[in-house]
Design a protein around this motif. Structure first.
Motif, PDB file in Angstrom:
ATOM      1  N   MET A  13       0.841  -1.196   0.000  1.00  0.00           N
ATOM      2  CA  MET A  13       0.000   0.000   0.000  1.00  0.00           C
ATOM      3  C   MET A  13       0.880   1.251   0.000  1.00  0.00           C
ATOM      4  SD  MET A  13      -2.842   1.169   2.776  1.00  0.00           S
ATOM      5  CE  MET A  13      -4.021  -0.125   2.465  1.00  0.00           C
ATOM      6  N   TYR A  29      -0.900   7.237   0.935  1.00  0.00           N
ATOM      7  CA  TYR A  29      -2.284   6.921   1.278  1.00  0.00           C
ATOM      8  C   TYR A  29      -2.421   6.668   2.780  1.00  0.00           C
ATOM      9  CZ  TYR A  29      -6.753   4.481   1.330  1.00  0.00           C
ATOM     10  OH  TYR A  29      -8.048   4.102   1.605  1.00  0.00           O
ATOM     11  N   ILE A  30      -1.452   5.958   3.349  1.00  0.00           N
ATOM     12  CA  ILE A  30      -1.496   5.663   4.795  1.00  0.00           C
ATOM     13  C   ILE A  30      -1.425   6.981   5.581  1.00  0.00           C
ATOM     14  CG2 ILE A  30      -0.306   4.505   6.705  1.00  0.00           C
ATOM     15  CD1 ILE A  30       0.665   2.420   4.654  1.00  0.00           C
ATOM     16  N   LYS A  67      -4.718   8.803   5.312  1.00  0.00           N
ATOM     17  CA  LYS A  67      -5.755   8.228   6.190  1.00  0.00           C
ATOM     18  C   LYS A  67      -5.492   8.616   7.644  1.00  0.00           C
ATOM     19  CE  LYS A  67      -8.476   5.297   5.116  1.00  0.00           C
ATOM     20  NZ  LYS A  67      -9.620   4.776   4.432  1.00  0.00           N
ATOM     21  N   SER A  73      -8.024  10.467  10.214  1.00  0.00           N
ATOM     22  CA  SER A  73      -8.450   9.768  11.430  1.00  0.00           C
ATOM     23  C   SER A  73      -8.563  10.718  12.628  1.00  0.00           C
ATOM     24  CB  SER A  73      -7.489   8.616  11.746  1.00  0.00           C
ATOM     25  OG  SER A  73      -6.257   9.143  12.166  1.00  0.00           O
ATOM     26  N   ASP A 132       0.391   2.618  15.997  1.00  0.00           N
ATOM     27  CA  ASP A 132       0.265   2.423  14.544  1.00  0.00           C
ATOM     28  C   ASP A 132       1.614   2.072  13.927  1.00  0.00           C
ATOM     29  OD1 ASP A 132      -2.301   3.151  14.941  1.00  0.00           O
ATOM     30  OD2 ASP A 132      -2.258   4.988  13.748  1.00  0.00           O
ATOM     31  N   VAL A 134       3.066  -1.305  15.001  1.00  0.00           N
ATOM     32  CA  VAL A 134       2.428  -2.387  14.235  1.00  0.00           C
ATOM     33  C   VAL A 134       3.080  -2.483  12.859  1.00  0.00           C
ATOM     34  CG1 VAL A 134       0.287  -3.049  13.055  1.00  0.00           C
ATOM     35  CG2 VAL A 134       0.196  -2.233  15.413  1.00  0.00           C
ATOM     36  N   MET A 135       3.297  -1.340  12.249  1.00  0.00           N
ATOM     37  CA  MET A 135       3.877  -1.362  10.910  1.00  0.00           C
ATOM     38  C   MET A 135       5.316  -1.880  10.934  1.00  0.00           C
ATOM     39  SD  MET A 135       2.189   2.079   9.550  1.00  0.00           S
ATOM     40  CE  MET A 135       2.473   1.853   7.857  1.00  0.00           C
ATOM     41  N   ARG A 136       6.049  -1.531  11.997  1.00  0.00           N
ATOM     42  CA  ARG A 136       7.428  -2.026  12.107  1.00  0.00           C
ATOM     43  C   ARG A 136       7.433  -3.550  12.199  1.00  0.00           C
ATOM     44  NH1 ARG A 136      11.600  -1.361  11.816  1.00  0.00           N
ATOM     45  NH2 ARG A 136      12.721  -1.069  13.749  1.00  0.00           N
ATOM     46  N   LEU A 141       5.289  -5.441  10.947  1.00  0.00           N
ATOM     47  CA  LEU A 141       4.906  -5.956   9.631  1.00  0.00           C
ATOM     48  C   LEU A 141       6.028  -5.789   8.605  1.00  0.00           C
ATOM     49  CD1 LEU A 141       1.237  -4.644   9.453  1.00  0.00           C
ATOM     50  CD2 LEU A 141       2.027  -6.923  10.065  1.00  0.00           C
ATOM     51  N   GLY A 142       7.174  -5.304   9.057  1.00  0.00           N
ATOM     52  CA  GLY A 142       8.335  -5.266   8.170  1.00  0.00           C
ATOM     53  C   GLY A 142       8.686  -3.895   7.639  1.00  0.00           C
ATOM     54  N   TYR A 143       7.965  -2.852   8.061  1.00  0.00           N
ATOM     55  CA  TYR A 143       8.292  -1.509   7.588  1.00  0.00           C
ATOM     56  C   TYR A 143       9.564  -1.037   8.292  1.00  0.00           C
ATOM     57  CZ  TYR A 143       3.767  -0.941   5.277  1.00  0.00           C
ATOM     58  OH  TYR A 143       2.695  -1.089   4.452  1.00  0.00           O
ATOM     59  N   SER A 144      10.465  -0.452   7.528  1.00  0.00           N
ATOM     60  CA  SER A 144      11.718   0.032   8.136  1.00  0.00           C
ATOM     61  C   SER A 144      11.445   1.308   8.923  1.00  0.00           C
ATOM     62  CB  SER A 144      12.742   0.320   7.043  1.00  0.00           C
ATOM     63  OG  SER A 144      12.292   1.394   6.259  1.00  0.00           O
ATOM     64  N   ASP A 203      14.116  -6.260   9.046  1.00  0.00           N
ATOM     65  CA  ASP A 203      12.753  -5.737   8.823  1.00  0.00           C
ATOM     66  C   ASP A 203      12.101  -6.478   7.657  1.00  0.00           C
ATOM     67  OD1 ASP A 203      12.936  -3.838  10.842  1.00  0.00           O
ATOM     68  OD2 ASP A 203      13.734  -2.291   9.510  1.00  0.00           O
ATOM     69  N   PHE A 204      12.869  -6.614   6.578  1.00  0.00           N
ATOM     70  CA  PHE A 204      12.348  -7.257   5.375  1.00  0.00           C
ATOM     71  C   PHE A 204      11.994  -8.720   5.657  1.00  0.00           C
ATOM     72  CE2 PHE A 204      12.887  -9.485   1.310  1.00  0.00           C
ATOM     73  CZ  PHE A 204      12.046  -8.718   0.503  1.00  0.00           C
ATOM     74  N   ARG A 241      11.335 -10.110   8.568  1.00  0.00           N
ATOM     75  CA  ARG A 241      10.193 -10.175   9.487  1.00  0.00           C
ATOM     76  C   ARG A 241       8.882  -9.941   8.727  1.00  0.00           C
ATOM     77  NH1 ARG A 241      11.938  -6.588  13.209  1.00  0.00           N
ATOM     78  NH2 ARG A 241      10.910  -4.891  12.123  1.00  0.00           N
ATOM     79  N   GLY A 242       8.906  -8.963   7.825  1.00  0.00           N
ATOM     80  CA  GLY A 242       7.685  -8.656   7.062  1.00  0.00           C
ATOM     81  C   GLY A 242       7.266  -9.791   6.162  1.00  0.00           C
ATOM     82  N   PHE A 280      -3.814  -2.598  15.618  1.00  0.00           N
ATOM     83  CA  PHE A 280      -4.019  -2.249  14.204  1.00  0.00           C
ATOM     84  C   PHE A 280      -3.681  -0.786  13.970  1.00  0.00           C
ATOM     85  CE2 PHE A 280      -7.050  -5.607  15.299  1.00  0.00           C
ATOM     86  CZ  PHE A 280      -6.585  -6.600  14.450  1.00  0.00           C
ATOM     87  N   VAL A 281      -3.522  -0.451  12.689  1.00  0.00           N
ATOM     88  CA  VAL A 281      -3.321   0.969  12.347  1.00  0.00           C
ATOM     89  C   VAL A 281      -4.699   1.624  12.355  1.00  0.00           C
ATOM     90  CG1 VAL A 281      -2.478   2.583  10.599  1.00  0.00           C
ATOM     91  CG2 VAL A 281      -1.281   0.430  10.990  1.00  0.00           C
ATOM     92  N   GLY A 294      -6.251   4.437  11.553  1.00  0.00           N
ATOM     93  CA  GLY A 294      -6.960   5.165  10.496  1.00  0.00           C
ATOM     94  C   GLY A 294      -7.428   4.290   9.351  1.00  0.00           C
ATOM     95  N   LEU A 295      -6.986   3.037   9.332  1.00  0.00           N
ATOM     96  CA  LEU A 295      -7.272   2.172   8.176  1.00  0.00           C
ATOM     97  C   LEU A 295      -8.424   1.209   8.460  1.00  0.00           C
ATOM     98  CD1 LEU A 295      -3.605   1.243   7.135  1.00  0.00           C
ATOM     99  CD2 LEU A 295      -5.011   3.136   6.325  1.00  0.00           C
TER     100      LEU A 295
END
Lengths: 385, 207
Positions: A1, A5-6, A9, A13, A288, A291-293, A295-298, B74-75, B77-78, B90-91, B93-94
């Motif tokens: 994504m 956009y994130i 949003k 929010s 937020d 959670v993203m970290r 999920l693999g976000y740097s 990071d990569f 893990r993702g 969760f995030v 706003g989504l």
């Protein structure tokens, strides 16, 4: 994504905080943009009405007053000049064009200017209705003046001495022969007649006085020579419009600069509001972004999102600010039908606002971004929310 | 295959945790149990590459997590690790769908189709367009599972997945986790103090 956009949003929010930041940025940029547009209009107006007039010859007095009265028809004349004294200069071989002006009378507050067709040619006027004047006591009326007094071809008007509405009325009616198309210049606000008409109204037989002469020269030498000759050897003065208007703009510039500083202050304040918006939402954002970290976000990517969010707030602010400034300009020029504001819609100086606002967004995001960078994601996700 | 070697972790001004070595062959799941405070969640964070250990190694199918650079970790893990948290995060706003979408690795074929199938399978298709704070706890848990498995990870970690659930819902969640792990060829590592979960696992480590 998409990261944009994130961030977008995330702005949505927390609508109230975001709205407050956007409105503050909009106020700051809107005021600055409005100042630029008004300044642009004034410059266009002041320098546009000069239309290549290099010198104004009139009675001695304040040169600025002479320019304001002869070129802009916005002040009282400094006095009259004798035809016999001015003519040798208007016929000088270095003079390209000499436009006579006789003024001082008015119709219900609107100036009546006596001249010849060379004055109309100077402003490239076009007839909207009727024709140009051919003889004494015939007038053509500028578009705004016609609208203001409901004048049409065939109307008859009586002039008054001076500008005051209650001034004595002359008993020599003028006949309206033509209505001019709008020119965006001083002509729009005037009633124009052959200069001989004004002599007739004042019962002057033969050649009367003029109020001023507008001169253009064949070369700069002429301007220099005649200026010295007139100022040193005659009872008249020669004023140079460009110099006087530069002086006037410098005087106006002081107020303009103060307003500009105020507007930049508001913009800095809006940057602080963006910072507060981001800072107060840090707690939520920590979750937020943690959670993203996971999920693999740097780290760099999540920080980028914080900066993008700040920039979105600032860019939305600048967009609204620019729209508002244009609406205000349109409103002023429409409601006031002002001859001074033509409703400019763009000024190149506004381009500086874009990088400035993006910089503001980045600076406002730096501290929140740093705090998020230092966040222990495991700790955040272990805590009960 | 999940392997750990002499794994130690110390909190700042806190106790040091030494964890027993783990060696779980492919296609086998693992249950890690223990009382509160023994470091179960800390171990999960170490296994998932969320926290760096003081010493020791964590290997997943031969990749030693803490020998990777930060960006590589990071990569990894993702793409290769899924985590289901005790408290679903969760995030904010989504929407539910978008919360799964942000987890999908780049270039995943037919991404939207895959997510739609997943939410259908987990019974939250009617909640896909909802903001996550409008979901019930059960729906949040299923959404958390959907997000953890969306990339078909090599390993699926679940931290206290049945805590605060009644028997019926606890067994629904456990069966779902085992089923999804099997469908996606993921090894499931479940960390819990809930004794009801024991019956689902052959391999167990008690901390």
């Amino acid at each position: 994504m998409n990261d944009f956009y994130i961030s977008f949003k995330s702005v949505l929010s927390k609508p109230w905080y975001s709205l407050m930041s956007i409105l503050l940025v909009a106020t700051g940029t809107g005021i600055i943009s409005l100042l630029f547009l008004i300044d642009n209009d004034l410059q266009k107006k002041f320098y546009g009405d000069i239309k290549g007039i290099q010198m104004v010859v009139g009675a001695k007095g304040s040169p600025l007053q002479l320019i304001l009265s002869a070129v802009y028809q916005a002040d009282n004349p400094t006095g009259n000049i004798k035809a016999s004294e001015v003519k040798p200069f208007t016929r000088h071989p270095l003079v390209k064009k000499a436009i006579p002006l006789a003024y001082g009378d008015s119709y219900q507050g609107t100036r009546i200017v006596g001249t010849d067709t060379s004055y109309l040619n100077l402003y490239d006027v076009q007839i909207a209705e009727g024709r140009l004047f051919n003889e004494e006591m015939e007038v053509v009326v500028g578009s705004q003046a016609a609208k203001k007094h409901n004048l049409t071809v065939g109307s008859k008007i009586n002039s008054q001495h001076g500008q005051a509405m209650e001034a004595e009325q002359h008993q020599h009616p003028f006949k309206v022969k033509g209505i001019l198309k709008p020119t965006g210049t001083v002509v729009d606000r005037l009633i124009i007649t052959p200069y001989q008409s004004l002599w007739e109204v004042h019962d002057i037989e033969g050649e009367g006085d003029f109020t001023a002469y507008l001169l253009q020269f064949k070369n700069p030498m002429g301007q220099l020579m005649l200026s010295k000759m007139i100022n040193n050897n005659t009872s008249m003065q020669a004023a140079l419009p460009s110099i006087e208007i530069d002086r006037l703009m410098t005087l106006l510039g002081t107020g303009y600069d103060t307003l500009k500083i105020l507007a930049y202050g508001i913009m800095a304040l809006s940057g602080f509001a963006v910072f507060i918006t981001l800072f107060t939402s840090l707690d939520q954002k920590k979750y937020d972004l943690s959670v993203m970290r996971v999920l693999g976000y740097s780290k760099a990517r999540v920080l980028f999102q914080v900066i993008v969010e700040s920039c979105i707030l600032c860019l939305a602010g600048i967009l609204i600010g620019l729209i508002l400034s244009r609406l205000i300009m349109y409103f002023i020029s429409y409601i006031k039908e002002s001859a001074w504001l033509t409703g400019s819609m763009f000024d190149t100086r506004e381009l500086i606002l874009l990088p400035l606002v993006i910089l503001l967004g980045i600076v406002a995001a730096l501290i929140p971004a740093y705090k998020l960078y230092k966040t222990d994601i495991a700790q955040v996700l272990s805590d009960e929310k | 295959m999940i392997q750990t070697e002499k794994l130690k972790f110390t909190y700042k001004d806190g106790p040091e945790f030494s964890f027993p070595d783990i060696n779980v062959p492919n296609k086998e799941n693992l249950l890690i149990t223990g009382n509160s405070g023994v470091g179960k969640t800390t171990l999960l964070h170490l296994l998932a590459g969320i926290r760096r250990p003081k010493s020791g190694k964590v290997k997943i199918n031969g990749t030693s997590l803490y020998e990777l650079k930060s960006s590589e970790l990071d990569f990894f893990r993702g793409n290769q690790i899924g985590v289901v948290f005790q408290q679903p995060h969760f995030v904010s706003g989504l929407t539910a769908f978008e919360n799964i979408e942000i987890a999908v690795k780049k270039g995943f074929p037919e991404k939207n189709n895959h997510i739609n199938k997943l939410v259908n399978r987990l019974g939250i298709e009617n909640r896909a367009s909802y903001k996550t704070n409008n979901l019930s706890l059960g729906e949040k848990q299923r959404l958390g599972i959907a997000r953890a498995i969306v990339n078909k990870p090599q390993v699926l970690y679940a931290d206290e997945p049945t805590a605060s659930l009644d028997d019926k819902n606890a067994s629904i969640v456990m069966e779902l986790l085992l089923e999804e792990a099997e469908i996606n060829n993921s090894q499931l590592v479940c960390i819990t103090h809930d004794q009801r979960v024991k019956r689902y696992f052959k391999n167990e480590i008690d901390l």
